[in-house]
Design an enzyme around this catalytic site. Structure first.
Site, short mmCIF file in Angstrom:
data_model
loop_
_atom_site.label_atom_id
_atom_site.label_comp_id
_atom_site.label_asym_id
_atom_site.label_seq_id
_atom_site.Cartn_x
_atom_site.Cartn_y
_atom_site.Cartn_z
N GLY A 109 -54.73 11.05 -40.98
CA GLY A 109 -55.45 12.26 -41.40
C GLY A 109 -54.59 13.48 -41.22
N ARG A 159 -41.51 22.21 -39.48
CA ARG A 159 -40.56 23.34 -39.46
C ARG A 159 -39.80 23.39 -38.14
NH1 ARG A 159 -41.18 28.22 -36.96
NH2 ARG A 159 -39.76 29.86 -37.66
N ARG A 164 -52.42 6.59 -45.65
CA ARG A 164 -52.57 5.37 -44.86
C ARG A 164 -51.63 4.34 -45.49
NH1 ARG A 164 -57.29 8.84 -43.61
NH2 ARG A 164 -57.06 8.77 -41.38
N ASP A 171 -53.93 8.61 -33.44
CA ASP A 171 -53.83 7.40 -32.62
C ASP A 171 -53.46 6.17 -33.44
OD1 ASP A 171 -56.36 7.62 -33.78
OD2 ASP A 171 -57.27 6.32 -32.28
N GLY A 172 -53.94 6.09 -34.67
CA GLY A 172 -53.58 4.96 -35.54
C GLY A 172 -52.08 4.95 -35.80
N THR A 221 -53.84 15.75 -35.21
CA THR A 221 -55.14 15.28 -35.71
C THR A 221 -56.21 16.30 -35.34
OG1 THR A 221 -56.93 13.68 -35.39
CG2 THR A 221 -55.29 13.76 -33.65
N ASP A 233 -59.08 15.60 -34.61
CA ASP A 233 -60.08 14.97 -33.73
C ASP A 233 -59.84 15.23 -32.24
OD1 ASP A 233 -60.99 13.92 -36.09
OD2 ASP A 233 -60.24 11.90 -35.75
N ASP A 248 -58.44 13.38 -30.18
CA ASP A 248 -58.78 12.15 -29.44
C ASP A 248 -57.55 11.39 -28.96
OD1 ASP A 248 -57.96 11.51 -31.99
OD2 ASP A 248 -59.41 9.89 -32.27
N ARG A 282 -64.31 11.19 -36.17
CA ARG A 282 -64.20 9.72 -36.23
C ARG A 282 -65.00 9.05 -35.12
NH1 ARG A 282 -58.76 6.26 -37.40
NH2 ARG A 282 -58.29 8.11 -38.56
N ARG A 335 -90.24 30.73 -28.82
CA ARG A 335 -89.68 31.80 -29.66
C ARG A 335 -90.50 32.09 -30.90
NH1 ARG A 335 -83.67 29.54 -30.73
NH2 ARG A 335 -82.93 29.36 -28.59
N LYS A 349 -91.63 30.73 -34.82
CA LYS A 349 -90.87 30.04 -35.86
C LYS A 349 -89.46 30.64 -35.91
CE LYS A 349 -91.77 28.02 -40.36
NZ LYS A 349 -91.02 28.52 -41.48
N GLN A 393 -63.03 20.71 -43.06
CA GLN A 393 -62.54 20.82 -41.68
C GLN A 393 -61.06 20.45 -41.55
OE1 GLN A 393 -65.92 19.06 -38.93
NE2 GLN A 393 -66.10 18.30 -41.02
N ARG A 394 -60.51 19.73 -42.55
CA ARG A 394 -59.11 19.31 -42.44
C ARG A 394 -58.14 20.32 -43.05
NH1 ARG A 394 -58.97 13.08 -42.91
NH2 ARG A 394 -57.67 13.30 -44.74
P1 ADP Z 1 -54.42 8.42 -37.65
O1 ADP Z 1 -52.97 8.34 -37.33
O2 ADP Z 1 -54.83 9.78 -38.13
O3 ADP Z 1 -55.29 7.91 -36.52
P2 ADP Z 1 -54.92 5.91 -39.13
O4 ADP Z 1 -55.71 5.29 -38.05
O5 ADP Z 1 -55.44 5.76 -40.51
O6 ADP Z 1 -54.70 7.49 -38.92
O7 ADP Z 1 -53.46 5.32 -39.08
C1 ADP Z 1 -52.44 5.78 -39.97
C2 ADP Z 1 -51.54 4.65 -40.36
O8 ADP Z 1 -50.89 4.14 -39.18
C3 ADP Z 1 -52.20 3.44 -40.96
O9 ADP Z 1 -52.48 3.57 -42.32
C4 ADP Z 1 -51.13 2.38 -40.74
O10 ADP Z 1 -50.08 2.52 -41.65
C5 ADP Z 1 -50.60 2.76 -39.36
N1 ADP Z 1 -51.33 1.97 -38.34
C6 ADP Z 1 -52.53 2.21 -37.79
N2 ADP Z 1 -52.88 1.24 -36.90
C7 ADP Z 1 -51.85 0.35 -36.92
C8 ADP Z 1 -51.59 -0.87 -36.25
N3 ADP Z 1 -52.45 -1.39 -35.37
N4 ADP Z 1 -50.42 -1.51 -36.54
C9 ADP Z 1 -49.54 -1.00 -37.41
N5 ADP Z 1 -49.74 0.16 -38.08
C10 ADP Z 1 -50.86 0.83 -37.85
O1 F6P Z 2 -58.76 11.42 -38.08
C1 F6P Z 2 -59.01 12.57 -38.80
C2 F6P Z 2 -60.20 12.37 -39.67
O2 F6P Z 2 -60.34 13.54 -40.47
C3 F6P Z 2 -61.51 12.02 -38.96
O3 F6P Z 2 -62.10 13.18 -38.38
C4 F6P Z 2 -62.29 11.40 -40.07
O4 F6P Z 2 -63.26 10.49 -39.60
C5 F6P Z 2 -61.23 10.65 -40.83
O5 F6P Z 2 -60.01 11.27 -40.57
C6 F6P Z 2 -61.45 10.64 -42.33
O6 F6P Z 2 -60.47 9.82 -42.88
P1 F6P Z 2 -60.21 9.66 -44.45
O7 F6P Z 2 -59.25 10.71 -44.84
O8 F6P Z 2 -59.61 8.31 -44.56
O9 F6P Z 2 -61.53 9.78 -45.13
#
Ligand code: ADP
Ligand code: F6P
Length: 337
Positions: free
Chosen positions: A19, A29, A80, A111-112, A134, A136, A138, A180, A225, A227, A267-268
């Site tokens: 995201g 930059r 992704r 985190d992904g 991100t 989030d 998180d 998320r 209060r 309505k 929000q993004r």
């Molecule tokens: P974010 O980084 O915002 O949390 P995602 O969870 O969609 O977003 O992860 C972004 C990309 O990171 C995924 O599309 C994938 O390419 C890679 N990724 C996420 N989880 C894994 C995983 N367990 N193993 C390998 N690549 C991953």
């Molecule tokens: O991780 C950032 C985020 O914007 C979350 O807040 C939301 O749930 C998710 O990405 C939306 O993802 P996508 O762009 O795949 O709809």
């Protein structure tokens, strides 16, 4: 004047993944300019991990990054990438990095994206550094992630407008914010908007109890209060069926008329607020300093006013929860005397 660099880092790759978040450009930059300052060449891979696999990249130099600190989104694009989750995809990516003589890879993402980096370590032997980007917030090991402050402000600005019309018509709204699986946006936005009720992962038990609680609170506030407008801010992916279902269930359960509003992708986007620009600038430069010290498999976090290093594996453990005391304070502020 460029500083000489006697480490092995001569050329690095940079990408944004997952995201997008306001401030990613500011991080691109700062990382680029600080690397160039140390005599390191920089290339930017496009479309997240797809760029590594498909060899899509651009050279990053001063003119490319000069005017981007103010811009939301990411000039490198984000995406992704399912293929990166496979050993074959990772092998292709590692082969391309080797052919391009990339000594280190910096990933700005959530985190992904960091989970991907942790696995990629088996295939790529250069240095790996993550920068948390991100909305989030998180990610463990950092007080804030790049984009969070801007997303909070964007949501607050939007909800303040909803409050105006809610006040005018004395209406009840439930506003769903992103996050998320985490409630940082919901809590912070709810507090800043003086929401009568906030639903986050920390205080939600089940839909039945939530309905009872909300209906009783609306009744109590109305008795006191008269309505009046009433705002519920809810984290996404929590109440089954989201804000639309919650509004409909309040009607069925207690004949309460409630208007659902899903803030969504607004929000993004948008120009990053100063706090995100500063955070991104700091983290980008710190990432280069750590590369020059030979560090790898780390994420750059912020604690107070200083950057710190956290193992990538720790950054994705999801131990960081919202400040429940702040949530309790917000609840106490709804006590009527
Ligand atoms: P974010 O980084 O915002 O949390 P995602 O969870 O969609 O977003 O992860 C972004 C990309 O990171 C995924 O599309 C994938 O390419 C890679 N990724 C996420 N989880 C894994 C995983 N367990 N193993 C390998 N690549 C991953
Ligand atoms: O991780 C950032 C985020 O914007 C979350 O807040 C939301 O749930 C998710 O990405 C939306 O993802 P996508 O762009 O795949 O709809």
């Amino acid at each position: 004047m460029n500083k000489s660099n006697d480490t092995n880092v001569k050329k690095i790759g940079l990408l944004t993944s997952g995201g997008d978040a306001p401030g990613m450009n500011a991080a691109i930059r700062s990382t680029t300019l600080y690397a160039l300052h140390h005599g390191i060449k920089v290339i930017g891979f496009e479309h997240g991990y797809n760029g590594l696999i498909n060899n899509e990249w651009i050279k990053l130099d001063e003119p490319k990054v000069r005017d981007i600190i103010t811009r939301g989104g990411t000039i490198l694009k984000s995406a992704r990438c399912e293929e990166f989750k496979t050993p074959e995809g990772m092998q292709k990516a590692a082969r391309n990095l080797k052919q391009l003589d990339i000594d280190a890879l910096i990933v700005i993402g959530g985190d992904g994206s960091f989970s991907g980096m942790v696995k990629f370590k088996q295939f790529y032997h250069g240095q790996l550094i993550g920068i948390p980007g991100t909305i989030d917030n998180d990610i463990d090991g950092t007080d804030h992630t790049i984009g969070f402050a801007t997303a909070v402000d964007t949501a607050v600005n939007a909800i303040d407008k909803i409050r105006d019309t809610a006040d005018a018509f004395e209406r009840i709204f439930v506003v769903e914010v992103m996050g998320r699986k985490s409630g940082f946006l919901a809590l912070n936005v709810g507090v800043a908007c003086a929401a009568e009720h906030i639903i986050t992962f920390e205080n939600f038990s089940n839909p039945g109890i939530e309905l009872q609680h909300i209906a009783a609170k609306i009744k109590r506030i109305k008795e006191h209060r008269g309505k009046c407008s009433h705002l519920i801010v809810s984290a996404e992916n929590l109440y089954p069926g989201g804000a639309n279902q919650l509004a409909s269930d309040l009607g069925d359960y207690a004949a309460i008329e409630c208007i659902p509003c899903i803030l969504g992708y607004i929000q993004r986007g948008g120009d990053p607020v100063a706090k995100d620009r500063i955070l991104a600038t700091h983290m980008g430069a710190h990432a280069i300093e750590q590369l020059l010290l030979g560090k790898t498999d780390i994420m750059i976090g912020i604690e107070g006013q200083f950057c710190r290093e956290v193992a990538l594996t720790e950054s994705i453990e999801h131990h960081k929860g919202v400040n429940e005391h702040l949530l309790a304070i917000q609840e106490s502020l709804q006590d009527l005397h």
